[in-house]
Design a protein around this motif. Structure first.
Motif, PDB file in Angstrom:
ATOM      1  N   GLY A 150      40.425  45.370  33.698  1.00  0.00           N
ATOM      2  CA  GLY A 150      40.579  43.932  33.768  1.00  0.00           C
ATOM      3  C   GLY A 150      39.242  43.210  33.836  1.00  0.00           C
ATOM      4  O   GLY A 150      38.279  43.707  34.406  1.00  0.00           O
ATOM      5  N   GLU A 152      37.661  39.186  34.599  1.00  0.00           N
ATOM      6  CA  GLU A 152      37.982  37.850  35.095  1.00  0.00           C
ATOM      7  C   GLU A 152      37.349  36.804  34.166  1.00  0.00           C
ATOM      8  O   GLU A 152      36.182  36.439  34.315  1.00  0.00           O
ATOM      9  CB  GLU A 152      37.498  37.664  36.523  1.00  0.00           C
ATOM     10  CG  GLU A 152      38.006  36.385  37.167  1.00  0.00           C
ATOM     11  CD  GLU A 152      37.678  36.283  38.643  1.00  0.00           C
ATOM     12  OE1 GLU A 152      38.314  35.466  39.337  1.00  0.00           O
ATOM     13  OE2 GLU A 152      36.783  37.020  39.110  1.00  0.00           O
ATOM     14  N   GLY A 154      38.795  33.705  33.759  1.00  0.00           N
ATOM     15  CA  GLY A 154      39.126  32.382  34.268  1.00  0.00           C
ATOM     16  C   GLY A 154      40.372  31.842  33.582  1.00  0.00           C
ATOM     17  O   GLY A 154      40.851  32.379  32.579  1.00  0.00           O
ATOM     18  N   SER A 184      47.514  39.214  30.637  1.00  0.00           N
ATOM     19  CA  SER A 184      46.891  38.431  31.713  1.00  0.00           C
ATOM     20  C   SER A 184      47.680  38.590  32.999  1.00  0.00           C
ATOM     21  O   SER A 184      48.852  38.965  32.988  1.00  0.00           O
ATOM     22  CB  SER A 184      46.828  36.947  31.327  1.00  0.00           C
ATOM     23  OG  SER A 184      48.127  36.376  31.295  1.00  0.00           O
ATOM     24  N   ASP A 187      45.626  38.401  39.285  1.00  0.00           N
ATOM     25  CA  ASP A 187      44.532  39.104  39.951  1.00  0.00           C
ATOM     26  C   ASP A 187      44.294  40.437  39.256  1.00  0.00           C
ATOM     27  O   ASP A 187      44.966  40.786  38.280  1.00  0.00           O
ATOM     28  CB  ASP A 187      44.806  39.288  41.446  1.00  0.00           C
ATOM     29  CG  ASP A 187      46.106  40.031  41.725  1.00  0.00           C
ATOM     30  OD1 ASP A 187      46.385  41.031  41.017  1.00  0.00           O
ATOM     31  OD2 ASP A 187      46.851  39.629  42.628  1.00  0.00           O
ATOM     32  N   ASN A 188      43.353  41.205  39.785  1.00  0.00           N
ATOM     33  CA  ASN A 188      42.929  42.429  39.099  1.00  0.00           C
ATOM     34  C   ASN A 188      43.874  43.606  39.290  1.00  0.00           C
ATOM     35  O   ASN A 188      43.622  44.681  38.745  1.00  0.00           O
ATOM     36  CB  ASN A 188      41.522  42.816  39.536  1.00  0.00           C
ATOM     37  CG  ASN A 188      41.428  43.120  41.021  1.00  0.00           C
ATOM     38  OD1 ASN A 188      42.380  42.906  41.765  1.00  0.00           O
ATOM     39  ND2 ASN A 188      40.275  43.603  41.450  1.00  0.00           N
ATOM     40  N   ASP A 219      46.776  32.253  34.696  1.00  0.00           N
ATOM     41  CA  ASP A 219      46.188  33.550  35.056  1.00  0.00           C
ATOM     42  C   ASP A 219      44.688  33.527  34.783  1.00  0.00           C
ATOM     43  O   ASP A 219      44.213  32.873  33.847  1.00  0.00           O
ATOM     44  CB  ASP A 219      46.832  34.668  34.237  1.00  0.00           C
ATOM     45  CG  ASP A 219      48.267  34.944  34.628  1.00  0.00           C
ATOM     46  OD1 ASP A 219      48.672  34.543  35.725  1.00  0.00           O
ATOM     47  OD2 ASP A 219      48.991  35.560  33.806  1.00  0.00           O
ATOM     48  N   THR A 220      43.943  34.284  35.591  1.00  0.00           N
ATOM     49  CA  THR A 220      42.483  34.310  35.440  1.00  0.00           C
ATOM     50  C   THR A 220      41.938  35.672  35.043  1.00  0.00           C
ATOM     51  O   THR A 220      40.769  35.787  34.682  1.00  0.00           O
ATOM     52  CB  THR A 220      41.811  33.865  36.746  1.00  0.00           C
ATOM     53  OG1 THR A 220      42.244  34.723  37.825  1.00  0.00           O
ATOM     54  CG2 THR A 220      42.167  32.416  37.087  1.00  0.00           C
ATOM     55  N   TRP A 221      42.770  36.716  35.127  1.00  0.00           N
ATOM     56  CA  TRP A 221      42.346  38.062  34.761  1.00  0.00           C
ATOM     57  C   TRP A 221      43.012  38.481  33.445  1.00  0.00           C
ATOM     58  O   TRP A 221      44.198  38.205  33.221  1.00  0.00           O
ATOM     59  CB  TRP A 221      42.711  39.061  35.867  1.00  0.00           C
ATOM     60  CG  TRP A 221      41.787  38.978  37.042  1.00  0.00           C
ATOM     61  CD1 TRP A 221      41.838  38.059  38.059  1.00  0.00           C
ATOM     62  CD2 TRP A 221      40.667  39.807  37.306  1.00  0.00           C
ATOM     63  NE1 TRP A 221      40.820  38.273  38.947  1.00  0.00           N
ATOM     64  CE2 TRP A 221      40.078  39.351  38.514  1.00  0.00           C
ATOM     65  CE3 TRP A 221      40.101  40.905  36.672  1.00  0.00           C
ATOM     66  CZ2 TRP A 221      38.960  39.951  39.074  1.00  0.00           C
ATOM     67  CZ3 TRP A 221      38.983  41.507  37.225  1.00  0.00           C
ATOM     68  CH2 TRP A 221      38.422  41.035  38.412  1.00  0.00           C
TER      69      TRP A 221
END
Length: 244
Positions: A150, A152, A154, A184, A187-188, A219-221
């Motif tokens: 994964g 990040e 953003g 996505s 989180d990781n 989603d950010t990951w």
């Protein structure tokens, strides 16, 4: 990334890794300036941004033999549109990458007697130049279904898009097939991933670029995942993605 000397820049053009045949890679991105000067401009020109464009140019040592070599790849791509990814240093997961969809607009080869046989070529953008990251390294062979690490990136704001490029560099085995997708999550851990983009199933070297429609993604990951089938299949591929 701190200042550094260009020693290991990477270039992937559709289904070819041109790194070992390149000694110069240049990226250009620009926006036309359109003049809007009027009587309220107080004696100074005023401009607004017009159409954007990008260009990838490269040159190096000529090679030919199979689809992975610069001559074979350049002839196959000339006049066609496909993904290009350039990395100013390395191409590990999370490394800086610049991504675009390019028309392979020129290819030049040959030089003077005694020269190391040269080549040069240009890709003119059909999509914006996107500043992103690598999602899968080119040198890791995959023989079964799996997921990548994964990254990040953003969130993707409304009106922005997630862009991704897949470069399938080699395929072997009996009826090998790989279907890659971009997932996505919040989180990781990727406990409940959402598929954002799915590439067309690939059975040989080649490439494809995709982008989302412009809706927001909270989603950010993000990561690449793939499904592989066939008898003793093996694939080398590179994937990059970014937001613009």
């Amino acid at each position: 990334m701190a200042k550094f000397v260009l020693l290991n820049a990477r270039l992937f053009a559709v289904g070819a890794d041109l790194t070992g045949a390149s000694n110069k890679i240049e990226l250009t991105a620009e926006v036309e300036d359109k003049e809007t000067t009027n009587y309220y401009s107080a004696g100074y020109k005023e401009v607004i941004g017009g159409l954007g464009s990008a260009e990838v140019t490269a040159e190096g040592q000529w090679e030919a033999a199979d689809s992975s070599k610069v001559d074979n790849a350049s002839w196959a791509q000339l006049g066609g549109v496909g993904p290009w990814t350039a990395c100013p240093d390395n191409a590990a997961v999370g490394d800086l990458a610049y991504i675009t969809q390019c028309l392979r607009s020129s290819y030049t080869l040959g030089g003077a007697v005694g020269d190391v046989a040269p080549w040069s070529g240009k890709g003119a953008s059909a999509w914006p130049l996107v500043r992103g990251q690598m999602a899968h390294p080119a040198g890791t062979a995959r023989t079964s279904t799996g997921t990548g690490t994964g990254v990040e990136l953003g969130a993707v704001a409304a009106g922005k898009r997630l862009y991704a490029a897949l470069h399938v560099l080699s395929a072997s085995g009996t009826t090998p097939s790989i279907t890659a997708r971009i997932e996505s999550d919040a989180d990781n851990t990727f406990a409940s991933p959402t598929t954002q983009l799915t590439f067309t199933a690939a059975t040989a070297a080649g490439g494809e670029a995709l982008r989302t429609t412009g809706g927001a993604i909270t989603d950010t990951w993000f990561r690449v995942a793939w499904t592989i089938s066939g008898t003793t299949p093996s694939f080398l591929f590179a994937t990059s993605f970014g937001i613009r």
